[in-house]
Design a protein around this motif. Sequence first.
Motif, mmCIF file in Angstrom:
data_model
loop_
_atom_site.group_PDB
_atom_site.id
_atom_site.type_symbol
_atom_site.label_atom_id
_atom_site.label_comp_id
_atom_site.label_asym_id
_atom_site.label_seq_id
_atom_site.Cartn_x
_atom_site.Cartn_y
_atom_site.Cartn_z
ATOM 1 N N ALA A 157 0.831 -1.193 0.000
ATOM 2 C CA ALA A 157 0.000 0.000 0.000
ATOM 3 C C ALA A 157 0.870 1.249 0.000
ATOM 4 C CB ALA A 157 -0.924 -0.001 1.217
ATOM 5 N N THR A 158 0.433 2.236 -0.743
ATOM 6 C CA THR A 158 1.153 3.502 -0.764
ATOM 7 C C THR A 158 0.807 4.295 0.494
ATOM 8 O OG1 THR A 158 -0.624 4.665 -1.918
ATOM 9 C CG2 THR A 158 1.007 3.509 -3.275
ATOM 10 N N GLU A 159 1.579 5.331 0.733
ATOM 11 C CA GLU A 159 1.314 6.178 1.896
ATOM 12 C C GLU A 159 -0.067 6.819 1.798
ATOM 13 O OE1 GLU A 159 3.228 10.085 4.154
ATOM 14 O OE2 GLU A 159 4.363 8.996 2.614
ATOM 15 N N GLU A 160 -0.460 7.194 0.585
ATOM 16 C CA GLU A 160 -1.777 7.804 0.394
ATOM 17 C C GLU A 160 -2.889 6.810 0.723
ATOM 18 O OE1 GLU A 160 -4.436 9.916 -3.172
ATOM 19 O OE2 GLU A 160 -2.330 9.353 -3.495
ATOM 20 N N GLU A 161 -2.741 5.563 0.307
ATOM 21 C CA GLU A 161 -3.746 4.541 0.586
ATOM 22 C C GLU A 161 -3.834 4.261 2.084
ATOM 23 O OE1 GLU A 161 -2.221 1.470 -1.830
ATOM 24 O OE2 GLU A 161 -3.454 1.980 -3.586
ATOM 25 N N ARG A 162 -2.675 4.234 2.757
ATOM 26 C CA ARG A 162 -2.688 4.003 4.206
ATOM 27 C C ARG A 162 -3.369 5.165 4.930
ATOM 28 N NH1 ARG A 162 2.584 1.946 3.119
ATOM 29 N NH2 ARG A 162 3.527 3.942 3.695
#
Length: 220
Positions: free
Chosen positions: A67-72
């Motif tokens: 997961a990307t930081e944005e998704e997290r």
Amino acid sequence: GLGQVFRIYRGGCPEKALQELDLGSRKAAVRQLPVEVLQSSDPWSHEWLRQPADGAGADGEAVAAAATEEERARLAARQDKARARREVMADLEARPVDALIIVAGDEEADLVAEVLEVALPRLTSGGRLVVYGQHLQPLAARQGAMRAGGDFVDVRLHQLFTREYQVLPQRTHPIMTADAMLCEGFILSATKIIDEDGANGTGQAEADAAEPSKKRRRRG
């Protein structure tokens, strides 16, 4: 404290009414809850209260790594929102409410009945019920049923008519323009009662009605 106001709604929940009240910081005391949650046989399993998946499990670490930081960040925001919603439900279930206020539109008679069905059991003894509507007949019929049921006292139906006035020296009169803010309709109000055994007032009303006949039999 300020207490809490639980705003029950169906579909959308516009903020315009709250903004017009100019509550300021007290707006935080208004908690919103869909009526469908209260109608559910198991409210805590309703989708509105469900916690989003956090990727935990056998592949949780792999999912978290991918997961990307944005998704997290989006996942964390959804989890915070779900926790806030569950807090609202927990607060509602923690204790009875002191009053139930219903403001209904022209075509919301069914919604009024549904809200009363799920909300009246949560109204405390001595709590006030207030229902506003624009048509007399539905409220008059409900007034008759409430008076006959024995669960409410001080059941009253008032007609409401309010209009804005221009207040100036020697020139005070109702505002006559087409956009005058008229408010008219009917308000049904009542107080809920519960007998000493914790049941609604119906049982006590029946006992009171039977008491005179017992006295007559004893005198005979």
